[in-house]
Design a protein around this motif. Structure first.
Motif, mmCIF file in Angstrom:
data_model
loop_
_atom_site.group_PDB
_atom_site.id
_atom_site.type_symbol
_atom_site.label_atom_id
_atom_site.label_comp_id
_atom_site.label_asym_id
_atom_site.label_seq_id
_atom_site.Cartn_x
_atom_site.Cartn_y
_atom_site.Cartn_z
ATOM 1 N N ILE A 5 -0.105 7.989 11.449
ATOM 2 C CA ILE A 5 -1.372 8.188 10.544
ATOM 3 C C ILE A 5 -1.121 6.734 9.756
ATOM 4 O O ILE A 5 -0.321 6.469 9.440
ATOM 5 N N ALA A 6 -2.386 6.550 9.709
ATOM 6 C CA ALA A 6 -2.710 4.892 8.593
ATOM 7 C C ALA A 6 -2.495 5.269 7.389
ATOM 8 O O ALA A 6 -4.300 6.300 7.473
ATOM 9 N N VAL A 7 -2.304 5.241 6.175
ATOM 10 C CA VAL A 7 -2.774 5.291 5.057
ATOM 11 C C VAL A 7 -3.006 4.256 4.491
ATOM 12 O O VAL A 7 -2.119 3.343 4.228
ATOM 13 N N ILE A 8 -4.768 3.424 3.862
ATOM 14 C CA ILE A 8 -4.864 2.314 3.259
ATOM 15 C C ILE A 8 -4.889 2.880 1.768
ATOM 16 O O ILE A 8 -4.428 3.376 1.073
ATOM 17 N N GLY A 9 -3.931 1.873 1.437
ATOM 18 C CA GLY A 9 -3.594 1.301 -0.387
ATOM 19 C C GLY A 9 -2.569 2.249 0.147
ATOM 20 O O GLY A 9 -2.142 3.261 -1.090
ATOM 21 N N GLY A 10 -1.439 2.519 1.215
ATOM 22 C CA GLY A 10 -0.440 3.216 1.068
ATOM 23 C C GLY A 10 0.627 2.474 0.184
ATOM 24 O O GLY A 10 1.873 3.336 0.464
ATOM 25 N N THR A 11 0.593 1.705 -1.067
ATOM 26 C CA THR A 11 1.320 1.155 -1.593
ATOM 27 C C THR A 11 1.482 1.836 -2.575
ATOM 28 O O THR A 11 2.266 1.565 -3.985
ATOM 29 N N GLY A 12 0.356 2.432 -3.107
ATOM 30 C CA GLY A 12 0.023 3.106 -4.536
ATOM 31 C C GLY A 12 1.283 4.753 -4.578
ATOM 32 O O GLY A 12 1.851 4.872 -3.454
ATOM 33 N N ARG A 13 0.823 5.083 -5.450
ATOM 34 C CA ARG A 13 1.817 6.266 -6.104
ATOM 35 C C ARG A 13 0.928 7.776 -4.979
ATOM 36 O O ARG A 13 2.335 8.221 -4.532
ATOM 37 N N LEU A 14 0.228 8.472 -4.960
ATOM 38 C CA LEU A 14 -0.669 9.090 -3.696
ATOM 39 C C LEU A 14 -0.788 8.294 -2.559
ATOM 40 O O LEU A 14 -0.014 9.348 -1.332
ATOM 41 N N GLY A 15 -0.580 6.871 -2.444
ATOM 42 C CA GLY A 15 -0.219 7.091 -0.698
ATOM 43 C C GLY A 15 0.779 7.049 0.092
ATOM 44 O O GLY A 15 1.275 7.674 0.791
ATOM 45 N N GLN A 16 2.393 6.348 -1.348
ATOM 46 C CA GLN A 16 3.096 6.608 -0.469
ATOM 47 C C GLN A 16 4.039 8.040 -1.270
ATOM 48 O O GLN A 16 4.561 8.565 0.010
ATOM 49 N N GLY A 17 3.533 9.042 -1.654
ATOM 50 C CA GLY A 17 3.674 10.135 -1.737
ATOM 51 C C GLY A 17 2.930 11.205 -0.552
ATOM 52 O O GLY A 17 3.791 11.982 0.398
ATOM 53 N N LEU A 18 2.282 10.247 0.089
ATOM 54 C CA LEU A 18 1.439 11.277 1.657
ATOM 55 C C LEU A 18 2.229 10.541 2.509
ATOM 56 O O LEU A 18 2.510 11.220 3.297
ATOM 57 N N VAL A 19 2.429 9.000 2.619
ATOM 58 C CA VAL A 19 3.401 8.811 3.257
ATOM 59 C C VAL A 19 4.690 9.370 4.009
ATOM 60 O O VAL A 19 5.155 9.603 5.138
ATOM 61 N N TRP A 20 5.173 9.228 2.758
ATOM 62 C CA TRP A 20 6.234 10.352 3.569
ATOM 63 C C TRP A 20 6.509 11.545 3.335
ATOM 64 O O TRP A 20 7.693 12.619 4.532
ATOM 65 N N ARG A 21 5.849 11.950 2.859
ATOM 66 C CA ARG A 21 4.933 13.797 3.630
ATOM 67 C C ARG A 21 4.786 14.055 4.608
ATOM 68 O O ARG A 21 5.553 14.619 6.096
ATOM 69 N N TRP A 22 4.333 13.005 5.181
ATOM 70 C CA TRP A 22 4.126 13.229 6.921
ATOM 71 C C TRP A 22 4.785 12.472 7.908
ATOM 72 O O TRP A 22 5.716 12.956 8.742
ATOM 73 N N ALA A 23 5.948 11.688 7.131
ATOM 74 C CA ALA A 23 7.218 11.355 7.992
ATOM 75 C C ALA A 23 7.803 12.105 8.343
ATOM 76 O O ALA A 23 8.312 12.187 8.769
ATOM 77 N N ARG A 24 7.721 12.422 6.915
ATOM 78 C CA ARG A 24 9.299 13.821 6.822
ATOM 79 C C ARG A 24 8.843 14.939 7.754
ATOM 80 O O ARG A 24 9.381 15.595 8.461
ATOM 81 N N ALA A 25 7.331 15.031 8.071
ATOM 82 C CA ALA A 25 7.372 15.913 8.843
ATOM 83 C C ALA A 25 7.426 15.947 10.377
ATOM 84 O O ALA A 25 6.920 15.782 11.383
ATOM 85 N N GLY A 26 7.263 14.471 10.689
ATOM 86 C CA GLY A 26 7.789 13.514 11.648
ATOM 87 C C GLY A 26 6.707 13.169 12.639
ATOM 88 O O GLY A 26 6.336 12.073 13.488
ATOM 89 N N TYR A 27 4.927 12.672 12.033
ATOM 90 C CA TYR A 27 4.032 12.113 12.018
ATOM 91 C C TYR A 27 4.625 10.434 11.985
ATOM 92 O O TYR A 27 5.522 9.967 11.469
#
Length: 376
Positions: A5-27
């Motif tokens: 999964i790529a998160v464009i704008g992933g350094t922002g609060r929403l982006g980082q939150g989604l990145v963390w949740r999906w990484a925690r789920a194994g993606y």
């Protein structure tokens, strides 16, 4: 379905939150930014939270090209520019657009663009080779960055039902319940609701307000939140409790520091000894005058006579006794060892007793705690 999964704008609060949740789920998750170095720094910061997290940062174009699905999490002011920068890398892929057309001067007022909503603008700009899905507009970014359960539903809209179903899986992976909400044109409702939620949060009566769809048949639907899942979190940072200390205030402060918002039906488990200390159920043994019975029982149990006197005072009846142990019926009706009188974690020469009324002690602070920490 998706591996990366790529998160464009992933350094922002929403982006980082989604990145963390999906990484925690194994993606495997890629953080995109206009500044690749900033993206790499954000990735390293998140990986520090979990050695198993597969997160990498790079430019927006690079991560869009490498991913199976792309998620756009940029402010509306950068929406068009960000889409143009990655358009050539999106052919045949799904783009999840989380954008809301908020106006900085009045974010709590619904102001939709002339084309209807940001998601429709994205689809028209990208063309038919890209499938745009709208989702995640009504979720608090601050909550996504935690490990807390999020009591919020996600509306997922797209013109292709298969694309909606695919993103519903990502909603569940992020720890929420998703709903297939129809064609992309319906994204206007989710985008507009964000301004409404901002107004609700600004009223002072709610924090991190979100959307919840009620249904007696919601369990088991695609993307539904599993009602039989249990999550437990250790509350860190509580100080050593002293008699008379406001335990409720200390719990609330620890909840806020750890960013674990309390929700309806949460259960707080508090060690009895902490409550006893807060309620002043701490006795100095030098102040206890042992009775004749206490001295006799102490001689046969290898206990301090003052400690035995406290056990007798707290008991209805001594049921059994042997060296070092007295089994009693506590005055509250419990059958337990030594009437719950304990010297561990107490100052030398002191003992801790059970609360006078355990049920009242448990009930007293926590309804107030829920009201004070209401997040929805």
């Amino acid at each position: 379905m998706f591996e990366t999964i790529a998160v464009i704008g992933g350094t922002g609060r929403l982006g980082q939150g989604l990145v963390w949740r999906w990484a925690r789920a194994g993606y495997s998750v890629l953080i995109g930014s206009r500044d690749p170095r900033r993206a790499a720094q954000a990735a390293e910061a998140l990986k520090a939270r979990s050695s198993k997290a597969r997160i990498r940062g790079d430019s927006n174009a690079a991560v869009a090209a490498a991913a199976d699905v792309v998620v756009l999490t940029v402010p509306y002011a950068h929406h068009r520019v960000a889409l143009l920068a990655i358009r050539d890398m999106l052919a045949g892929k799904i783009l999840v657009d989380t954008t809301v057309p908020l106006q900085p001067a009045a974010p709590g007022r619904v102001q939709l663009p002339s084309q209807g909503c940001a998601a429709l603008e994205a689809q028209r700009l990208l063309g038919g080779k890209v499938t745009v899905v709208s989702a995640f507009q009504n979720v608090a970014a601050q909550l996504l960055q935690t490990d807390a359960l999020i009591d919020c539903d996600v509306l997922v809209t797209a013109d292709e039902a298969s694309a909606r179903d695919a993103i519903l899986e990502l909603v569940v992976a992020a720890g929420m319940r998703g709903w297939s909400a129809g064609p992309l044109a319906n994204a206007v409702a989710a985008e507009a609701l964000t301004s409404v939620l901002i107004q609700i949060n600004g009223s002072g009566r709610a924090r991190h307000a979100g959307l919840r769809i009620t249904s007696a048949e919601s369990s088991g639907t695609p993307g539904s939140y599993a009602p039989d899942r249990i999550e437990m979190f250790a509350l860190k940072g509580l100080p050593a409790i002293a008699p008379g200390q406001d335990l409720t205030a200390e719990i609330l402060a620890a909840v806020d520091r750890q960013n674990l918002p309390l929700m309806d039906d949460d259960i707080l488990v508090v060690a009895q000894k902490i409550i006893s200390k807060a309620e002043g159920r701490v006795v100095k043994l030098a102040d206890v005058v042992p009775s004749k019975e206490a001295r006799e029982r102490a001689a046969g149990s290898d206990k301090d006579p003052a400690l035995v006197q406290l056990i007798l005072d707290e008991s209805r009846e001594v049921l059994r006794q042997r060296e070092g142990l007295m089994i009693v019926e506590h005055r509250s009706g419990f059958v337990l060892a030594n009437a719950g009188v304990d010297q561990s974690n107490a100052q030398p020469g002191y003992a801790i007793l059970l609360p006078l009324d355990s049920d009242a002690s448990a009930a007293r602070p926590f309804p107030q705690s829920r009201r004070q920490t209401r997040r929805r």
